[in-house]
Design a protein around this motif. Structure first.
Motif, PDB file in Angstrom:
ATOM      1  N   LYS A  15       0.831  -1.210   0.000  1.00 35.10           N
ATOM      2  CA  LYS A  15       0.000   0.000   0.000  1.00 35.10           C
ATOM      3  C   LYS A  15       0.858   1.249   0.000  1.00 35.10           C
ATOM      4  O   LYS A  15       1.823   1.352   0.744  1.00 35.10           O
ATOM      5  N   GLY A  18      -4.770   5.311  -0.942  1.00 35.46           N
ATOM      6  CA  GLY A  18      -6.137   4.826  -0.869  1.00 35.46           C
ATOM      7  C   GLY A  18      -6.492   3.763  -1.905  1.00 35.46           C
ATOM      8  O   GLY A  18      -7.403   2.965  -1.684  1.00 35.46           O
ATOM      9  N   ASP A  21      -6.520   0.508  -0.319  1.00 31.81           N
ATOM     10  CA  ASP A  21      -7.680   0.253   0.548  1.00 31.81           C
ATOM     11  C   ASP A  21      -8.862  -0.223  -0.298  1.00 31.81           C
ATOM     12  O   ASP A  21      -9.568  -1.163   0.063  1.00 31.81           O
ATOM     13  N   ARG A 305      -0.337  11.528   2.298  1.00 31.02           N
ATOM     14  CA  ARG A 305       0.837  11.668   1.435  1.00 31.02           C
ATOM     15  C   ARG A 305       1.132  13.168   1.413  1.00 31.02           C
ATOM     16  O   ARG A 305       0.203  13.985   1.282  1.00 31.02           O
ATOM     17  N   LYS A 310      -2.925  17.679  -1.616  1.00 30.04           N
ATOM     18  CA  LYS A 310      -3.604  17.583  -0.317  1.00 30.04           C
ATOM     19  C   LYS A 310      -3.776  18.933   0.379  1.00 30.04           C
ATOM     20  O   LYS A 310      -4.234  18.996   1.508  1.00 30.04           O
ATOM     21  N   GLY A 333       3.059  11.742   7.848  1.00 32.72           N
ATOM     22  CA  GLY A 333       3.114  11.554   6.395  1.00 32.72           C
ATOM     23  C   GLY A 333       4.528  11.552   5.853  1.00 32.72           C
ATOM     24  O   GLY A 333       5.492  11.874   6.558  1.00 32.72           O
ATOM     25  N   GLY A 359       6.858   9.655   8.173  1.00 27.85           N
ATOM     26  CA  GLY A 359       6.891   8.209   8.039  1.00 27.85           C
ATOM     27  C   GLY A 359       5.549   7.678   7.615  1.00 27.85           C
ATOM     28  O   GLY A 359       4.565   8.412   7.509  1.00 27.85           O
ATOM     29  N   TYR A 360       5.558   6.382   7.370  1.00 31.92           N
ATOM     30  CA  TYR A 360       4.338   5.690   7.008  1.00 31.92           C
ATOM     31  C   TYR A 360       4.068   4.693   8.126  1.00 31.92           C
ATOM     32  O   TYR A 360       4.887   3.807   8.366  1.00 31.92           O
ATOM     33  N   ASP A 361       2.973   4.848   8.850  1.00 32.25           N
ATOM     34  CA  ASP A 361       2.766   4.032  10.040  1.00 32.25           C
ATOM     35  C   ASP A 361       1.264   3.812  10.255  1.00 32.25           C
ATOM     36  O   ASP A 361       0.547   4.699  10.703  1.00 32.25           O
ATOM     37  N   GLY A 385     -10.972  10.276  -1.456  1.00 28.85           N
ATOM     38  CA  GLY A 385     -10.530  10.527  -0.087  1.00 28.85           C
ATOM     39  C   GLY A 385     -11.197   9.506   0.809  1.00 28.85           C
ATOM     40  O   GLY A 385     -12.413   9.293   0.731  1.00 28.85           O
ATOM     41  N   LEU A 386     -10.390   8.840   1.617  1.00 25.89           N
ATOM     42  CA  LEU A 386     -10.960   7.835   2.517  1.00 25.89           C
ATOM     43  C   LEU A 386     -10.912   8.296   3.962  1.00 25.89           C
ATOM     44  O   LEU A 386     -11.779   7.980   4.765  1.00 25.89           O
ATOM     45  N   ASN A 387      -9.891   9.092   4.288  1.00 29.34           N
ATOM     46  CA  ASN A 387      -9.707   9.453   5.687  1.00 29.34           C
ATOM     47  C   ASN A 387     -10.878  10.229   6.272  1.00 29.34           C
ATOM     48  O   ASN A 387     -11.178  10.099   7.460  1.00 29.34           O
ATOM     49  N   TYR A 390     -13.169   7.549   7.377  1.00 30.71           N
ATOM     50  CA  TYR A 390     -12.662   6.875   8.584  1.00 30.71           C
ATOM     51  C   TYR A 390     -12.904   7.787   9.787  1.00 30.71           C
ATOM     52  O   TYR A 390     -13.337   7.342  10.846  1.00 30.71           O
TER      53      TYR A 390
HETATM   54  P1  ADP Z   1      -4.630   9.036  -1.409  1.00 32.14           P
HETATM   55  O1  ADP Z   1      -4.965   7.722  -1.980  1.00 32.14           O
HETATM   56  O2  ADP Z   1      -4.731  10.165  -2.367  1.00 32.14           O
HETATM   57  O3  ADP Z   1      -3.323   9.032  -0.694  1.00 32.14           O
HETATM   58  P2  ADP Z   1      -6.877   8.531   0.423  1.00 32.14           P
HETATM   59  O4  ADP Z   1      -7.523   9.396   1.443  1.00 32.14           O
HETATM   60  O5  ADP Z   1      -7.763   7.863  -0.537  1.00 32.14           O
HETATM   61  O6  ADP Z   1      -5.743   9.391  -0.285  1.00 32.14           O
HETATM   62  O7  ADP Z   1      -6.137   7.322   1.137  1.00 32.14           O
HETATM   63  C1  ADP Z   1      -4.967   7.424   1.858  1.00 32.14           C
HETATM   64  C2  ADP Z   1      -4.777   6.141   2.635  1.00 32.14           C
HETATM   65  O8  ADP Z   1      -3.393   6.007   2.951  1.00 32.14           O
HETATM   66  C3  ADP Z   1      -5.520   6.125   3.948  1.00 32.14           C
HETATM   67  O9  ADP Z   1      -5.836   4.792   4.297  1.00 32.14           O
HETATM   68  C4  ADP Z   1      -4.479   6.696   4.909  1.00 32.14           C
HETATM   69  O10 ADP Z   1      -4.715   6.349   6.243  1.00 32.14           O
HETATM   70  C5  ADP Z   1      -3.221   6.071   4.368  1.00 32.14           C
HETATM   71  N1  ADP Z   1      -1.997   6.831   4.638  1.00 32.14           N
HETATM   72  C6  ADP Z   1      -1.533   7.913   3.973  1.00 32.14           C
HETATM   73  N2  ADP Z   1      -0.360   8.337   4.490  1.00 32.14           N
HETATM   74  C7  ADP Z   1      -0.094   7.501   5.516  1.00 32.14           C
HETATM   75  C8  ADP Z   1       0.974   7.408   6.470  1.00 32.14           C
HETATM   76  N3  ADP Z   1       1.985   8.275   6.466  1.00 32.14           N
HETATM   77  N4  ADP Z   1       0.939   6.405   7.383  1.00 32.14           N
HETATM   78  C9  ADP Z   1      -0.093   5.529   7.395  1.00 32.14           C
HETATM   79  N5  ADP Z   1      -1.134   5.562   6.541  1.00 32.14           N
HETATM   80  C10 ADP Z   1      -1.132   6.533   5.612  1.00 32.14           C
END
Ligand code: ADP
Ligand code: GLC
Length: 482
Positions: A15, A18, A21, A305, A310, A333, A359-361, A385-387, A390
């Protein structure tokens, strides 16, 4: 139906955003509805963990220009009887530390890697007699599948199905040197302005837009916005030509993975009527980010990201004025090094109000959703956008700009009738963002209203079942037209 789902990332395997996901959840939702789904992913390095036992199903050999490149299709035992988990193995292309390249960069051979991926999938369809009804491809990485179905593979009996191409983000088009036409085995006849050519280069995404039987984006609003130059990234006229076959289906969310009542990534659970756990999550979140705990202050969170899409050209100037706001911010991010640098500097300047973890976490992402009061998404554009969805589930109020899927999923809180689930502004200006943030901070100081707003959000249903049914209808429509 027999559905082939070709995609470059999917949870729980790989991943970056999004897309993963969606590709993790939609195939299962379709399988639940009784369809046979064949999910194909590249076998990246991070997928090859010791506990995963792959079985080789067939070898595939693909001509890439003068070379013959061999790979294989390997399968994993699936978590659903109707879902097949297949991976294209070619270690020179995919056994690498990143999916597309390090820190926002692209591997120089990404074009070749995904040409191979698409062709390997199509070879497998014939070798394994998959008898596909619908080929569902996503973004530029798999856009060649609909192209091949109408060109190189068009007269072959194994390829009778129709194709759907889903646009998750028009900002990434997979533009390649035109010489890749030969490598891809495509006829130069296809290299025209109406088809694959884009400023004398090969535009893979454009291929998906032109050749697929139907197109969709991941929200209705985005399906209209991309017909305008501001959001069309140079492809608005191509899209306008296909507008009768261009649909908008809002993504769903995985309500099991994102569930405050039993999320394994947080230790204090909560639900409507029993919200004490959220307070503790906030405390934990503040200490994870090393910010002082002040319950009086609303906490604004963001997981993203770090790219201009964004809204960082609004956020960064706003943060410079943070001392004027009674609030704290946490950011998680990675991405554009300039944005990372600016956030690092701001966090150093305002250590009690701003914190940034580069970071990515996934665990921290869940903790932010659970512990923050407000979730920030002032995107310039946002296909879905998914967040924000959530956030609604976790009682964290989204503050968004009215674009794409943000506009389709969020309605502004209405003081008069108590309706609405968030805060929303229109103009892409610092002023509009600042004004909306001020409104949100004010409302936070009125606990009864805030509770109402939070509950409105927690009651929303964005589960996949509705969206999966819409995809099913669209597949049926495509099938009936071929
Ligand atoms: P996009 O696909 O444009 O990045 P979305 O909102 O559709 O935007 O989805 C982003 C997904 O990636 C979400 O599940 C979000 O929690 C996850 N995500 C993005 N950056 C990070 C990060 N630094 N650490 C963990 N999860 C991340
Ligand atoms: C893209 C978009 C995002 C969308 C995701 C899944 O990455 O930027 O808005 O939610 O795809 O469709």
């Amino acid at each position: 139906m027999n559905i082939l789902f070709a995609v470059s990332e999917a949870t729980p395997f790989a991943k970056t955003g999004g897309l993963a996901d969606v590709a993790g959840a939609l195939p299962t939702a379709l399988a639940e509805r009784g369809h046979r789904v064949h999910l194909f992913l590249p076998l990246y390095q991070e997928i090859q963990t010791p506990e995963r036992k792959f079985t080789e199903i067939t070898k595939v050999t693909i001509p890439l220009g003068a070379e013959q490149v061999t790979g294989s299709i390997v399968n994993l035992p699936s978590y659903h009887p109707n879902l097949n988990l297949s991976f294209v193995r070619q270690d020179n292309y995919f056994d690498r530390p990143f999916l597309y390249g390090p820190a926002g960069e692209e591997y120089p051979d990404n074009g070749i890697r995904f040409i191979f991926f698409c062709r390997a999938i199509l070879e497998a369809v014939s070798l394994l007699n998959l008898n596909i009804d619908i080929y569902h491809a996503h973004d530029w990485q798999t856009a060649l599948i609909p192209v091949y179905l109408k060109t190189l593979y068009k007269d072959l009996p194994s390829y009778g199905g129709g194709s759907l191409f889903t646009i998750h983000n028009l900002g990434y088009q997979g533009i390649q040197e035109k010489e890749l036409m030969t490598l891809a085995g495509l006829d130069w006849e296809e290299f025209t302005f109406e088809r694959l050519e884009f400023f004398d280069r090969l535009n893979l995404l454009k291929g998906g837009l032109v050749y697929a039987d139907a197109l969709n984006t991941v929200s209705r609003a985005y399906s209209r916005e991309i017909l305008q130059p501001e959001f069309g990234f140079g492809l608005e006229s191509v899209l306008a030509q296909r507008r009768n076959n261009l649909h908008g289906i809002l993504n769903g969310i995985d309500c099991q993975e994102w569930n405050p009542a039993d999320d394994p990534f947080i230790s204090n659970h909560f639900r409507i009527g029993r919200m004490a756990g959220k307070k503790i999550c906030k405390k934990k979140l503040l200490s994870a980010f090393n910010l002082p705990h002040e319950n009086r202050l609303p906490l604004v969170g963001m997981v993203s990201r770090l790219v201009t899409q964004k809204g960082f050209d609004l956020i960064l100037p706003l943060l410079k004025k943070v001392a004027a706001f009674e609030t704290q911010f946490v950011f998680l991010g990675t991405g554009d090094p300039e944005i990372e640098e600016s956030l690092t500097i701001l966090a150093r300047q305002y250590p009690s109000q701003i914190a940034f973890i580069r970071g990515y976490d996934n665990r921290l992402a869940h903790l932010i959703e659970a512990g923050a009061d407000i979730f920030l998404m002032p995107s310039h554009y946002e296909p879905c956008g998914l967040n924000q969805m959530y956030s609604l589930r976790y009682g964290t109020v989204p503050l968004v700009r009215a674009v794409g899927g943000l506009d389709d999923s969020i309605t502004s809180f209405n003081l008069e009738n108590g309706g609405g689930n968030g805060f929303k502004f229109n103009d892409y200006t610092i002023k509009a963002l600042e004004q909306t943030l001020k409104e949100a901070l004010q409302l936070y100081q009125e606990p009864r209203l805030w509770q109402k707003l939070r509950q409105n959000g927690m009651r929303c249903d964005f589960s996949w079942s509705q969206s999966a049914a819409k995809y099913e209808d669209l597949y049926e429509k495509i099938k009936s037209q071929i």
